[in-house]
Scaffold this motif. Sequence first.
Motif, PDB file in Angstrom:
ATOM      1  N   CYS A  33      -8.437   5.442   0.332  1.00  0.00           N
ATOM      2  CA  CYS A  33      -8.523   6.788  -0.251  1.00  0.00           C
ATOM      3  C   CYS A  33      -9.390   7.692   0.615  1.00  0.00           C
ATOM      4  CB  CYS A  33      -9.095   6.709  -1.668  1.00  0.00           C
ATOM      5  SG  CYS A  33      -8.004   5.892  -2.851  1.00  0.00           S
ATOM      6  N   ARG A  34     -10.483   7.183   1.087  1.00  0.00           N
ATOM      7  CA  ARG A  34     -11.385   7.981   1.918  1.00  0.00           C
ATOM      8  C   ARG A  34     -10.696   8.394   3.209  1.00  0.00           C
ATOM      9  NH1 ARG A  34     -15.607   4.323   2.725  1.00  0.00           N
ATOM     10  NH2 ARG A  34     -16.349   4.797   0.626  1.00  0.00           N
ATOM     11  N   ARG A  35      -9.954   7.448   3.805  1.00  0.00           N
ATOM     12  CA  ARG A  35      -9.310   7.697   5.097  1.00  0.00           C
ATOM     13  C   ARG A  35      -8.170   8.698   4.985  1.00  0.00           C
ATOM     14  NH1 ARG A  35      -9.389   2.714   6.372  1.00  0.00           N
ATOM     15  NH2 ARG A  35      -7.314   2.172   5.607  1.00  0.00           N
ATOM     16  N   HIS A  36      -7.491   8.726   3.838  1.00  0.00           N
ATOM     17  CA  HIS A  36      -6.316   9.586   3.672  1.00  0.00           C
ATOM     18  C   HIS A  36      -6.605  10.837   2.845  1.00  0.00           C
ATOM     19  CE1 HIS A  36      -3.170   6.980   5.480  1.00  0.00           C
ATOM     20  NE2 HIS A  36      -4.025   6.018   5.180  1.00  0.00           N
ATOM     21  N   GLY A  37      -7.876  11.135   2.626  1.00  0.00           N
ATOM     22  CA  GLY A  37      -8.222  12.375   1.947  1.00  0.00           C
ATOM     23  C   GLY A  37      -7.847  12.408   0.483  1.00  0.00           C
ATOM     24  N   LEU A  38      -7.802  11.256  -0.159  1.00  0.00           N
ATOM     25  CA  LEU A  38      -7.490  11.189  -1.583  1.00  0.00           C
ATOM     26  C   LEU A  38      -8.769  11.118  -2.392  1.00  0.00           C
ATOM     27  CD1 LEU A  38      -4.626   8.523  -1.364  1.00  0.00           C
ATOM     28  CD2 LEU A  38      -4.360  10.990  -1.662  1.00  0.00           C
ATOM     29  N   ARG A  81      -3.602  -3.610   2.536  1.00  0.00           N
ATOM     30  CA  ARG A  81      -4.007  -3.780   3.926  1.00  0.00           C
ATOM     31  C   ARG A  81      -3.042  -3.082   4.884  1.00  0.00           C
ATOM     32  NH1 ARG A  81      -7.293  -8.221   3.720  1.00  0.00           N
ATOM     33  NH2 ARG A  81      -8.249  -7.398   5.588  1.00  0.00           N
ATOM     34  N   ARG A  82      -1.867  -2.609   4.348  1.00  0.00           N
ATOM     35  CA  ARG A  82      -0.908  -1.833   5.147  1.00  0.00           C
ATOM     36  C   ARG A  82      -0.779  -0.481   4.452  1.00  0.00           C
ATOM     37  NH1 ARG A  82       3.429  -6.693   5.567  1.00  0.00           N
ATOM     38  NH2 ARG A  82       3.522  -6.226   3.348  1.00  0.00           N
ATOM     39  N   PRO A  83      -1.659   0.465   4.749  1.00  0.00           N
ATOM     40  CA  PRO A  83      -1.967   1.568   3.839  1.00  0.00           C
ATOM     41  C   PRO A  83      -1.004   2.741   3.766  1.00  0.00           C
ATOM     42  CG  PRO A  83      -3.314   1.720   5.817  1.00  0.00           C
ATOM     43  CD  PRO A  83      -2.540   0.445   5.930  1.00  0.00           C
ATOM     44  N   GLU A  84      -0.140   2.930   4.723  1.00  0.00           N
ATOM     45  CA  GLU A  84       0.616   4.181   4.763  1.00  0.00           C
ATOM     46  C   GLU A  84       1.457   4.397   3.503  1.00  0.00           C
ATOM     47  OE1 GLU A  84       0.030   6.418   6.931  1.00  0.00           O
ATOM     48  OE2 GLU A  84      -1.318   5.107   8.054  1.00  0.00           O
ATOM     49  N   GLU A  85       2.221   3.392   3.117  1.00  0.00           N
ATOM     50  CA  GLU A  85       3.076   3.536   1.933  1.00  0.00           C
ATOM     51  C   GLU A  85       2.245   3.643   0.659  1.00  0.00           C
ATOM     52  OE1 GLU A  85       6.792   1.249  -0.320  1.00  0.00           O
ATOM     53  OE2 GLU A  85       6.131   0.615   1.669  1.00  0.00           O
ATOM     54  N   ALA A 121      -0.768   4.875   0.382  1.00  0.00           N
ATOM     55  CA  ALA A 121      -1.363   6.213   0.348  1.00  0.00           C
ATOM     56  C   ALA A 121      -0.331   7.248  -0.101  1.00  0.00           C
ATOM     57  CB  ALA A 121      -1.921   6.575   1.721  1.00  0.00           C
ATOM     58  N   ALA A 122       0.906   7.116   0.365  1.00  0.00           N
ATOM     59  CA  ALA A 122       1.956   8.066  -0.012  1.00  0.00           C
ATOM     60  C   ALA A 122       2.249   7.993  -1.509  1.00  0.00           C
ATOM     61  CB  ALA A 122       3.217   7.785   0.789  1.00  0.00           C
ATOM     62  N   GLN A 123       2.285   6.778  -2.058  1.00  0.00           N
ATOM     63  CA  GLN A 123       2.571   6.639  -3.486  1.00  0.00           C
ATOM     64  C   GLN A 123       1.395   7.116  -4.336  1.00  0.00           C
ATOM     65  OE1 GLN A 123       4.050   2.756  -4.506  1.00  0.00           O
ATOM     66  NE2 GLN A 123       5.930   3.037  -3.332  1.00  0.00           N
ATOM     67  N   LEU A 124       0.178   6.853  -3.888  1.00  0.00           N
ATOM     68  CA  LEU A 124      -0.987   7.363  -4.612  1.00  0.00           C
ATOM     69  C   LEU A 124      -0.991   8.891  -4.619  1.00  0.00           C
ATOM     70  CD1 LEU A 124      -3.931   5.035  -3.470  1.00  0.00           C
ATOM     71  CD2 LEU A 124      -3.123   5.374  -5.799  1.00  0.00           C
ATOM     72  N   ARG A 125      -0.702   9.478  -3.454  1.00  0.00           N
ATOM     73  CA  ARG A 125      -0.678  10.939  -3.353  1.00  0.00           C
ATOM     74  C   ARG A 125       0.379  11.520  -4.294  1.00  0.00           C
ATOM     75  NH1 ARG A 125      -2.714  14.164   0.503  1.00  0.00           N
ATOM     76  NH2 ARG A 125      -3.138  12.336   1.818  1.00  0.00           N
ATOM     77  N   ALA A 126       1.556  10.879  -4.333  1.00  0.00           N
ATOM     78  CA  ALA A 126       2.631  11.366  -5.193  1.00  0.00           C
ATOM     79  C   ALA A 126       2.261  11.252  -6.669  1.00  0.00           C
ATOM     80  CB  ALA A 126       3.911  10.580  -4.907  1.00  0.00           C
TER      81      ALA A 126
END
Length: 315
Positions: free
Chosen positions: A221-226, A295-299, A301-306
């Motif tokens: 969350c910290r890394r992806h601005g969430l 541990r594979r954060p891109e997906e 992070a996208a679902q959390l953001r959505a």
Amino acid sequence: MRLPRDDASGLEWLLFEQSGIVTWAQATAELTPATVRHLLASGRWQRVCRGLLRAAPGGPFSQDEQWWVAVLAAGEGAVLAGLAAARAGGLRGTWRYEVVDVLVPHQRRATDLLRRLPPGLPAVRARRVRQLPHADRQRGRPDRTSMARSLVDAAQWARTDDEAQEILAAGCQQRRVTPAEVGAVVDRLPRARRRSLIRETLRDVAGGAEALSEIDLVRLCRRHGLPMPDGQERRRDAEGRIRYLDAYWRRWRLHVEVDGAHHMDARHWATDLRRQNRVWIEGDRILRFTALDVRRPEEVAAQLRAALSAAGWRP
């Protein structure tokens, strides 16, 4: 070993306190050298290595015996350290250590214990230390470093960064120590290995993350601005028991569960499904990920953001 009688000899009490492991000097202080040699020759006692005896005929060494062998073989002033010391202090976990670490005074020459100990016993690694403050010592059987110091040392000496973080998180989660107590030890060890990682892990644990998967989620969350989750949320289930949510964004009513391997068990799975249904009935959104997903954060992070955006969050 059984608790000795009130009228037991000094040797009986010593064997009880040291789990049946004694040095030659300790044994001959209570018995004549000839008596000790007879006990060894008759098979009632056995020689562990030069100068170290076991008051038992043979068989596998218990964990307590292994710890005493390590400390007594390392010599005067040695204390149990690292993961072994943390385990002796009550830390629970599945980590396996092939070497028992002990600390010895710096002025002493480190003993070559790897060659002295027989097969069937873990190797002992004697690490010299210039000073060991009283706050970092713990009286015990055998004496060991304090839980906070043990966890810091175990994190320094762990094979991987992940293992180091797991050990620190487990110590705090099991209420064996507080992040502040571990932080105080790190302050006293400016040259500690993984010092930055230890501090970062302590900050995440203090924020409510209590397992490596939760720590990874906070960092994601910290890394992806969430927005940061509110940490573990207490909920009472339908049967009245207190449950903890892995991560909860109270403002947006978003609940995230990070599932370990045990969630694949049929009984856990059925319980998880009932709990998930209850979350939805109460009006919360819920996302579930495996520990590997985090541990594979891109997906993730996208679902959390959505999910957060659907609930009204705006970056």
